[in-house]
Design a protein around this motif. Structure first.
Motif, short mmCIF file in Angstrom:
data_model
loop_
_atom_site.label_atom_id
_atom_site.label_comp_id
_atom_site.label_asym_id
_atom_site.label_seq_id
_atom_site.Cartn_x
_atom_site.Cartn_y
_atom_site.Cartn_z
N UNK A 40 0.84 -1.19 0.00
CA UNK A 40 0.00 0.00 0.00
C UNK A 40 0.87 1.24 0.00
N UNK A 83 0.67 5.51 0.13
CA UNK A 83 -0.22 6.53 0.67
C UNK A 83 -1.14 7.05 -0.42
N UNK A 84 -2.44 7.08 -0.10
CA UNK A 84 -3.41 7.62 -1.04
C UNK A 84 -3.81 6.65 -2.13
N UNK A 85 -3.27 5.46 -2.08
CA UNK A 85 -3.62 4.48 -3.10
C UNK A 85 -4.25 3.27 -2.45
N UNK A 86 -4.90 2.47 -3.25
CA UNK A 86 -5.46 1.24 -2.74
C UNK A 86 -4.39 0.19 -2.57
#
Lengths: 116, 114
Positions: free
Chosen positions: B37, B39-42
């Motif tokens: 993961x 940051x800000x992503x799935x």
């Protein structure tokens, strides 16, 4: 092909308001999952759909949380009377789920919910 | 209590170095998943292991599941800045009534210094 999509990507709401989070799974995936990730915490399982039915709702944190899935596709997670502790990233995943077989879950980008 | 324990919680390595992240369960794992993961992503699916002793590799990442199916390791060879992120292990658990849950560890935050 298109992956799992979620909307909105960000949501800021006032305490006490209701919110709806949407998940569009990968076409053809029968299973759909909702998770929550709070700051500093691991992923928390919320609910799982096989088709339109949810065999297990025990992961929902309270009765303010509900989810539905229609047409074996889109799912909506609804949080009523939001509280500050509901602030988190809500992740949706989908997969081909055949009973008793582990499978790969594909995750959406998540919805970041902030309750002020 | 947390069913899956990951170690270390965070890791800072110099670019080019090898590293290993571990995931331990108190119960026999039915299916073990590794995700990454940013940051800000799935979450990005990396690998799934099901059989005791199984090992899978993709590019510079190798994951293994021990024979007892209670411990998995993720090994990155010659790390690059693109490997930075949070690595999560997840375990499949049948919770009855035709329902499955995926339980996750708390993650290992990897930073790679150029």
């Amino acid at each position: 092909g298109a992956g799992v999509s979620q909307s909105p990507s960000n949501k800021v709401t006032e305490k006490g308001k209701d919110v709806e989070l949407r998940c569009d799974p990968i076409s053809g995936h029968t299973a759909l999952y909702w998770y929550r990730q709070s700051l500093g915490q691991g992923l928390e399982f919320l609910i799982y759909f096989q088709g339109n039915s949810a065999p297990d709702k025990s992961g929902l944190p309270s009765d303010r949380f509900s989810a539905e899935r229609t047409g074996g596709s889109v799912s909506t997670l609804t949080i009523q009377r939001t509280q500050q502790e509901d602030s988190a990233v809500y992740l949706c995943a989908s997969s081909f789920r055949v009973a008793e077989w582990a499978d790969e879950q594909y995750f959406g980008p998540g919805t970041r919910l902030t309750v002020t | 209590s947390q069913e899956l324990e990951q170690s270390p919680q965070s890791l800072i390595v110099q670019e080019g170095k090898n590293l290993t992240i571990n995931c331990t369960s108190s119960k026999t794992l039915y299916g073990l998943y590794w995700y990454k993961q940013k940051y800000g992503e799935g979450l990005i699916f990396l690998m799934m292991l099901q059989k005791g002793g199984e090992e899978k590799s993709h590019e510079k990442i190798t994951a293994k599941l021990d024979e007892k199916k209670q411990q998995s390791s993720l090994h990155i060879t010659a790390s690059q800045p693109s490997h930075a992120g949070i690595y999560l292990c997840g375990a499949d658990r049948y919770s009855g009534a035709g329902s499955y849950q995926l339980t996750f560890g708390k993650g290992t935050k990897l930073s790679v210094i150029p």
